[in-house]
Write a protein that holds these residues in place. Structure first.
Motif, short mmCIF file in Angstrom:
data_model
loop_
_atom_site.label_atom_id
_atom_site.label_comp_id
_atom_site.label_asym_id
_atom_site.label_seq_id
_atom_site.Cartn_x
_atom_site.Cartn_y
_atom_site.Cartn_z
N LEU A 1 0.82 -1.20 0.00
CA LEU A 1 0.00 0.00 0.00
C LEU A 1 0.86 1.26 0.00
N ALA A 2 1.95 1.24 0.75
CA ALA A 2 2.84 2.40 0.77
C ALA A 2 3.45 2.64 -0.61
N ALA A 3 3.75 1.56 -1.33
CA ALA A 3 4.36 1.69 -2.65
C ALA A 3 3.36 2.10 -3.72
N LEU A 4 2.12 1.64 -3.61
CA LEU A 4 1.15 1.79 -4.69
C LEU A 4 0.31 3.05 -4.59
N THR A 5 -0.04 3.48 -3.39
CA THR A 5 -0.94 4.62 -3.24
C THR A 5 -0.26 5.92 -3.65
N PRO A 6 -1.02 6.94 -4.02
CA PRO A 6 -0.43 8.17 -4.56
C PRO A 6 0.53 8.84 -3.59
N GLY A 7 1.59 9.43 -4.15
CA GLY A 7 2.56 10.18 -3.36
C GLY A 7 3.77 9.35 -2.99
N ASP A 8 4.92 10.02 -2.91
CA ASP A 8 6.16 9.33 -2.55
C ASP A 8 6.62 9.66 -1.13
N HIS A 9 5.70 10.18 -0.31
CA HIS A 9 6.03 10.50 1.07
C HIS A 9 6.04 9.23 1.92
N ASP A 10 6.54 9.34 3.13
CA ASP A 10 6.57 8.22 4.08
C ASP A 10 5.14 7.92 4.53
N LYS A 11 4.75 6.65 4.46
CA LYS A 11 3.37 6.27 4.75
C LYS A 11 3.30 5.16 5.77
N ARG A 12 2.14 5.08 6.41
CA ARG A 12 1.80 3.97 7.30
C ARG A 12 0.37 3.53 6.95
N SER A 13 0.04 2.29 7.29
CA SER A 13 -1.31 1.77 7.07
C SER A 13 -1.82 1.05 8.29
N ALA A 14 -3.13 0.95 8.39
CA ALA A 14 -3.81 0.08 9.35
C ALA A 14 -4.87 -0.69 8.58
N LEU A 15 -5.01 -1.97 8.89
CA LEU A 15 -5.91 -2.84 8.14
C LEU A 15 -7.19 -3.13 8.92
N PHE A 16 -8.30 -3.20 8.17
CA PHE A 16 -9.61 -3.41 8.76
C PHE A 16 -10.38 -4.44 7.93
N ASN A 17 -11.68 -4.54 8.17
CA ASN A 17 -12.49 -5.58 7.53
C ASN A 17 -13.31 -5.10 6.34
N SER A 18 -13.79 -3.88 6.38
CA SER A 18 -14.74 -3.40 5.38
C SER A 18 -14.46 -1.95 5.03
N GLY A 19 -15.03 -1.53 3.90
CA GLY A 19 -14.85 -0.15 3.50
C GLY A 19 -15.40 0.84 4.50
N ALA A 20 -16.59 0.56 5.04
CA ALA A 20 -17.17 1.45 6.03
C ALA A 20 -16.28 1.57 7.26
N GLU A 21 -15.69 0.45 7.67
CA GLU A 21 -14.80 0.47 8.83
C GLU A 21 -13.55 1.31 8.54
N ALA A 22 -13.04 1.21 7.31
CA ALA A 22 -11.88 2.03 6.93
C ALA A 22 -12.22 3.51 6.97
N VAL A 23 -13.38 3.87 6.41
CA VAL A 23 -13.79 5.28 6.40
C VAL A 23 -13.95 5.79 7.82
N GLU A 24 -14.59 5.00 8.67
CA GLU A 24 -14.81 5.43 10.04
C GLU A 24 -13.48 5.66 10.75
N ASN A 25 -12.51 4.79 10.51
CA ASN A 25 -11.21 4.97 11.14
C ASN A 25 -10.44 6.15 10.55
N ALA A 26 -10.62 6.42 9.26
CA ALA A 26 -9.99 7.60 8.68
C ALA A 26 -10.50 8.87 9.34
N VAL A 27 -11.79 8.92 9.63
CA VAL A 27 -12.35 10.07 10.33
C VAL A 27 -11.75 10.17 11.74
N LYS A 28 -11.66 9.04 12.43
CA LYS A 28 -11.02 9.04 13.76
C LYS A 28 -9.61 9.61 13.69
N ILE A 29 -8.85 9.14 12.71
CA ILE A 29 -7.46 9.59 12.58
C ILE A 29 -7.40 11.08 12.30
#
Length: 447
Positions: free
Chosen positions: A114-142
């Motif tokens: 994900l760090a290599a493929l997603t847009p931008g060449d900046h330093d990245k981190r990821s967190a994994l979840f189960n569903s799209g809604a769960e990802a969106v909800e966590n993005a809002v939290k972050i």
């Protein structure tokens, strides 16, 4: 378009042995009615026994052309060998430990991809979840935690999920929100660029949206702007050129996070790895799911390292998030996308589909627009001679296709858009046949 081993093992042809749905599917539907909540519906009550490439084989021996990909999930085709084999190996090794208890390598490998493929060449981190809604909800939290602000800005026609918070983010009431409130607060909606119904440039619509944010909220209260680069359930609406970059620039200038919801658009669907790539927009956070893991449940939030690392230990996660079997599937699916160059395959699908549908649209004023990118294609229907949405004719066209063994989906705020999401590995002749069925249904049912 290349043929995969899975396609070769299952004939890529439309075959109708019974009516649709057939007797075995109808019997299963009776059992379903006695066991499954009516709140869980299906577009087409046909029960599937096997699937590969661009076909779905049902329990009655029918072979259907799949132009939906399980809502943009099986981008690499069903039962892709690159997905099946690593999943089999992983199931034989272990199925779960919970990454929050004892971690495992393939979770790390997915995050590295994900760090290599997603847009931008900046330093990245990821967190994994189960569903799209769960990802969106966590993005809002972050976003809220990292900025110390509360307000989240979303757009007309947006769809972000069915949880309480994501229902608040979603624009469409029925069937997603009606009767399920109260919803999470501090969500604000602004105009979306909709070229088929709004002739303004992307920059002009962005200016209206920004003016509304600044007047009604003030930039210093906004944690994030959340947007689908091409809207999915809302109608496959691709904003006019310049809209996304203008919103992104405003976010950067005002310390607001730009969150790209690429759950439906991601992983080669639009002819690029991510839809943001088409206008060189680099989000602060990006949410992914659907096409990432070849049909297994996996989602992610990927973002700038300083944002993701601002989260306290144990503030993100979930028992099943980044399950090892789903991670194995994702690594296999990503390998298939890369080795088979499925971004190019998506563009080739678009090159085949768009001319045919746009030629048809020129013969009738019942089609307002044919739009999209790559293998993400929408057809908007209206009452002839007007801009009034026509969900009834849209439904009739979809049902006519279903009866002839072609699986298509509808969408749109007013239910008047047919959306095409074929697997990116679909056989060209099969795709052509599916389009022929669709064109015939359109000609038969438009007034």
């Amino acid at each position: 378009m290349t043929v995969s081993p899975a396609q070769a093992a299952l004939p890529q042809a439309r075959v109708l042995r019974t009516e649709i749905p057939g007797p075995n599917s109808r019997e299963l539907q009776r059992r379903r009615a006695a066991a499954v909540s009516t709140g869980v519906s299906s577009v087409l009550p046909v029960f599937i026994a096997e699937a590969a490439g661009g076909v779905l084989h049902d329990v009655d021996g029918n072979s259907l052309i799949d132009l939906g990909s399980g809502i943009a999930v099986t981008n690499v085709g069903n039962a892709a060998p690159e997905v099946v084999e690593p999943v089999r190996r992983q199931v034989g090794e272990f199925t779960h430990t919970c990454f929050m208890v004892t971690p495992y390598e393939n979770y790390l490998q997915v995050c590295e991809e994900l760090a290599a493929l997603t847009p931008g060449d900046h330093d990245k981190r990821s967190a994994l979840f189960n569903s799209g809604a769960e990802a969106v909800e966590n993005a809002v939290k972050i976003a809220r935690r990292a900025t110390g602000r509360q307000a989240i800005v979303v757009f007309d026609h947006a769809y972000h999920g069915r949880t309480n918070l994501t229902m608040a983010l979603t624009a469409k009431s029925v069937p997603y929100k009606h009767g399920f409130g109260p919803f999470a607060p501090e969500i604000y909606r602004v105009p979306m660029s909709y070229p088929a119904r709004d002739p303004r440039t992307g920059e002009q619509v962005a200016r209206e949206a920004i003016d509304r944010i600044e007047k009604q909220l003030g930039a210093d209260s906004v944690a994030a702007v959340l947007i689908e680069p091409i809207q999915g359930e809302g109608g496959f609406i691709e904003p006019a050129a310049g809209f996304l970059p203008a919103i992104s620039r405003w976010c950067t200038d005002n310390g607001v996070l730009f969150i790209a919801d690429e759950i439906q658009t991601g992983f080669c669907r639009t002819g690029a790895w991510f839809a943001c790539d088409h206008e060189n927009v680099v989000p602060d956070l990006i949410t992914t799911a659907k096409g990432m893991a070849g049909g297994l449940p996996l989602a992610a939030v990927t973002g700038r390292a300083e944002l993701m690392d601002a989260m306290p230990p144990s503030s993100l996660g979930g028992t099943y998030g980044g399950n090892p079997v789903a991670c194995a599937a994702a690594l296999g699916a990503i390998r298939a996308m890369r080795e088979r160059d499925l971004a190019t395959a998506a563009r080739e699908i678009g090159d085949l589909v768009f001319p045919r549908l746009r030629a048809l649209a020129e013969t009738t004023d019942a089609i307002l627009d044919v739009r999209g990118r790559g293998a993400m294609i929408g057809i908007e229907f209206v009452k002839p001679g007007t801009a009034e949405s026509d969900p009834e004719v849209t439904s009739r066209i979809a049902k006519a296709c279903h009866a002839q063994g072609v699986v298509i989906l509808t969408c749109g705020t007013y239910g008047n858009v047919i959306r095409l999401l074929p697997p990116l590995v679909i056989d060209e002749a099969l795709l052509e046949e599916g389009l022929t069925v669709l064109e015939g249904a359109i000609r038969e049912h438009i007034r």
